[in-house]
Write a protein that holds these residues in place. Structure first.
Motif, PDB file in Angstrom:
ATOM      1  N   PRO A   1       0.642  -1.382  -0.010  1.00 55.06           N
ATOM      2  CA  PRO A   1      -0.121   0.276   0.018  1.00 55.06           C
ATOM      3  C   PRO A   1       0.901   1.006  -0.086  1.00 55.06           C
ATOM      4  O   PRO A   1       2.111   1.156   0.358  1.00 55.06           O
ATOM      5  CB  PRO A   1      -0.860  -0.158   1.338  1.00 55.06           C
TER       6      PRO A   1
ATOM      7  N   LYS B   1       2.478   4.825   0.790  1.00 57.21           N
ATOM      8  CA  LYS B   1       2.789   5.903   1.764  1.00 57.21           C
ATOM      9  C   LYS B   1       2.766   7.436   1.342  1.00 57.21           C
ATOM     10  O   LYS B   1       3.067   7.617  -0.100  1.00 57.21           O
ATOM     11  CB  LYS B   1       4.028   5.479   2.529  1.00 57.21           C
TER      12      LYS B   1
ATOM     13  N   TYR C   1      -7.856  -4.295   2.992  1.00 54.10           N
ATOM     14  CA  TYR C   1      -7.347  -3.833   1.764  1.00 54.10           C
ATOM     15  C   TYR C   1      -7.764  -2.506   1.561  1.00 54.10           C
ATOM     16  O   TYR C   1      -7.197  -1.514   1.131  1.00 54.10           O
ATOM     17  CB  TYR C   1      -7.216  -4.788   0.769  1.00 54.10           C
TER      18      TYR C   1
ATOM     19  N   LYS D   1      -6.805  -0.092   4.117  1.00 50.43           N
ATOM     20  CA  LYS D   1      -5.363   0.259   3.889  1.00 50.43           C
ATOM     21  C   LYS D   1      -4.933   1.173   2.684  1.00 50.43           C
ATOM     22  O   LYS D   1      -4.322   2.380   2.731  1.00 50.43           O
ATOM     23  CB  LYS D   1      -4.464  -0.958   3.498  1.00 50.43           C
ATOM     24  N   GLU D   2      -5.859   1.075   1.598  1.00 47.66           N
ATOM     25  CA  GLU D   2      -5.753   2.043   0.515  1.00 47.66           C
ATOM     26  C   GLU D   2      -6.306   3.277   0.500  1.00 47.66           C
ATOM     27  O   GLU D   2      -5.783   4.259   0.527  1.00 47.66           O
ATOM     28  CB  GLU D   2      -6.162   1.201  -0.623  1.00 47.66           C
TER      29      GLU D   2
ATOM     30  N   GLY E   1      -4.386   4.592   4.406  1.00 47.41           N
ATOM     31  CA  GLY E   1      -3.231   4.570   4.882  1.00 47.41           C
ATOM     32  C   GLY E   1      -2.445   5.704   4.071  1.00 47.41           C
ATOM     33  O   GLY E   1      -2.966   6.515   3.246  1.00 47.41           O
TER      34      GLY E   1
END
Ligand SMILES: Cc1cc2nc3c(=O)[nH]c(=O)nc-3n(C[C@H](O)[C@H](O)[C@H](O)COP(=O)(O)OP(=O)(O)OC[C@H]3O[C@@H](n4cnc5c(N)ncnc54)[C@H](O)[C@@H]3O)c2cc1C
Length: 500
Positions: free
Chosen positions: A325, A327, A493, A496-497, A500
């Motif tokens: 993922p 940053k 997921y 996270k996407e 994140g």
């Protein structure tokens, strides 16, 4: 110092970059994303140095099927002609096989997607349109009412991108291995140290350094030490020559209850790529036997002669399938992009679409700024990280969720796998929306969530039907487990996407 034999092979113009100049931008890596960033910035008037460790044509089994979303980004960048004159094969949709039964899934209608944006200063003289060549026809590409993708030999596509960047007067190309991202005392990035054949190690300075060093990125950790990919599976790839593919101009996804997914797509008139998933980063000891015993029995008959020949020749190559993922870019003077920033499962062929859309968004976000104003640039990079999520999360989450279903080993994932195929068999909206996500033309993560859980509900319904009246109590319990399994392979997921 490198030995002198290296120097002889590298054209002089790739070794003459001045380290006295302060560049607006240094781009590390000239793979898929690097040349698009460099070209876009150069067309915006920036002075760019692009450093690639090897400018000769790469021979890789990655990035060979570009989804329509990737082609749309190339149009926005004025670089679509990179798919010309490389014997590229137009792709009009997918054929999905499940235990031998086939569903055809054409790409969506162009009218259903937002119009392609032409980025100011980048698009001119028709460079957002393909030209005619041996395999690509203007009429088909520009006038087809449906979106199109394309299959090609990766190295040939890259060489076209590199030719485009070479023609930009504001770009200096350099052959060399970047060995360090240089930082000031304040921990701000100020350039890159490069090992150049025949010249040794030299420092190059720039206001902004773009790290586009790909899947095995050495410099993604500059963002954060924990920016490290996880690898859960691998692909074993081979070239099939003169293969009789079951559906011409389609990508093929071969699924079944007792095997891992197999992808097949043509990359030139003679060559077809086959990628066979193996559900572990550690490959089988005897790959040849694994291909013959565990893959071959599940392939469509028409592929067998070319497959058997390829196995006999034994020229297979393996690649890890990584997930990473993104940053935030929070370091002044640094921008990490492409696979260095973010990776997903290659099952859905979305990596280039993500990288190219990010490149287009990046140029729109920072292209008109003065890079010497590093604080404003950093603010805009934060904006970029926020803006990209909408598009990229759909492709990334879809790839992971579909791989979980298609490589199902667990009982409830297998129910979801069957349900997913039966959902496709219903046609209409049940294929239009999923293929729009896959194609990279419907950047709506919450609609993706709705569709994914509709598939889960449909799988539960199919399971009820199959259990029948007597099995009703069991199907009721299983419904909970199926729903939980769907949430488990999707929600973390998405979180996270988006977060994140
Ligand atoms: C098995 C597999 C299959 C895939 N298939 C598809 C597909 O069909 N469709 C799709 O869209 N995507 C696919 N992908 C993903 C796609 O290949 C990537 O998303 C894409 O290549 C990323 O582009 P990039 O520019 O970030 O990195 P790359 O294309 O990897 O480019 C990185 C460049 O940086 C250079 N470099 C690296 N380190 C240095 C250094 N220290 N100094 C100088 N230069 C350096 C390298 O030589 C390279 O040229 C696949 C991935 C895998 C693993």
């Amino acid at each position: 110092m490198s030995d002198s034999s290296d120097v002889k092979e590298v054209p002089k113009e790739l070794l003459s970059a001045s380290s006295e100049t302060v560049y607006d931008a240094i781009v590390v890596g000239c793979g898929v994303v690097g040349p698009c960033i460099a070209t876009g910035l150069a067309r915006k008037g920036k002075k760019v140095l692009i450093v690639e460790r090897d400018w000769s044509m790469p021979d890789r089994i990655v990035g060979e099927l570009m989804q329509p979303g990737g082609l749309r980004a190339l149009r926005s960048l004025g670089m679509i002609q990179a798919i010309n004159n490389i014997d590229a094969i137009p792709v009009t949709g997918y054929s999905v096989f499940y235990n031998g039964t086939k569903v055809s899934i054409p790409y969506p209608f162009k009218a259903d997607a937002a119009p392609v944006e032409k980025i100011k200063d980048l698009v001119f003289d028709g460079n957002d349109k393909v030209v005619n060549d041996g395999t690509i026809k203007i009429k088909e590409f520009e006038e087809d009412e449906r979106e199109r993708g394309v299959g090609f030999v990766h190295g040939r596509f890259l060489q076209n991108l590199r030719d485009i960047v070479a023609n930009e007067p504001n770009v200096t190309r350099l052959q060399g291995n970047v060995i360090e991202i240089m930082k000031s005392k304040e921990n701000e990035v100020v350039g890159a140290r490069v090992e150049i054949p025949g010249r040794g190690k030299e420092e190059f300075k720039a206001h902004l350094t773009f790290v586009c060093d790909g899947i095995f990125s050495r410099f993604r950790k500059e963002l954060s030490a924990d920016h490290v990919p996880t690898v859960g599976s691998s692909f074993v790839g081979m070239s099939l020559f003169n293969a009789d593919v079951p559906s011409k101009n389609h990508g093929h996804v071969i699924l079944g209850t007792s095997h891992m997914p197999v992808l097949v797509y043509q990359i030139s008139p003679e060559e077809t790529r086959i990628l066979c998933a193996y559900n572990s980063p550690k490959l089988p000891k005897d790959i040849k036997s694994w291909l013959s015993n565990n893959v071959k029995p599940h392939l469509p008959k028409s592929l067998l002669p070319s497959f058997e020949k390829a196995v006999e020749d034994g020229k297979y190559r393996c690649m890890p399938n990584s997930y990473l993922p993104a940053k935030q870019n929070t370091v002044t003077g640094l921008c990490v992009i492409g696979d260095a920033l973010n990776m997903r499962h290659p099952l859905t062929g979305g990596g280039m679409a993500v990288g190219l859309n990010d490149a287009a968004l990046m140029i729109k976000t920072v292209g008109d700024l003065d890079f010497a104003d590093r604080e404003t640039v950093l603010d805009e990079l934060l904006e970029f990280n926020y803006e990209r999520k909408q598009y990229d999360s759909v492709i990334n989450v879809l790839s992971i969720a579909l791989y979980s279903l298609f490589a199902a080993e667990d009982r409830f994932l297998k129910v979801l796998q069957r349900g997913c195929f039966k959902y496709f068999e219903r046609g209409g909206e049940c294929i239009r929306l999923p293929v729009s996500f896959l194609a990279g033309v419907l950047p709506k993560p919450f609609l993706l969530t709705k569709v994914f859980f509709s598939v889960a509900l449909y799988s539960i319904y199919v399971n009820f039907q199959e259990r029948g009246f007597v099995g009703f109590p069991l199907a009721l319990l299983e419904a909970l487990a199926i729903w939980y399994t769907a949430a488990r392979v999707f929600t973390p997921y998405l979180f996270k996407e988006l977060i994140g």
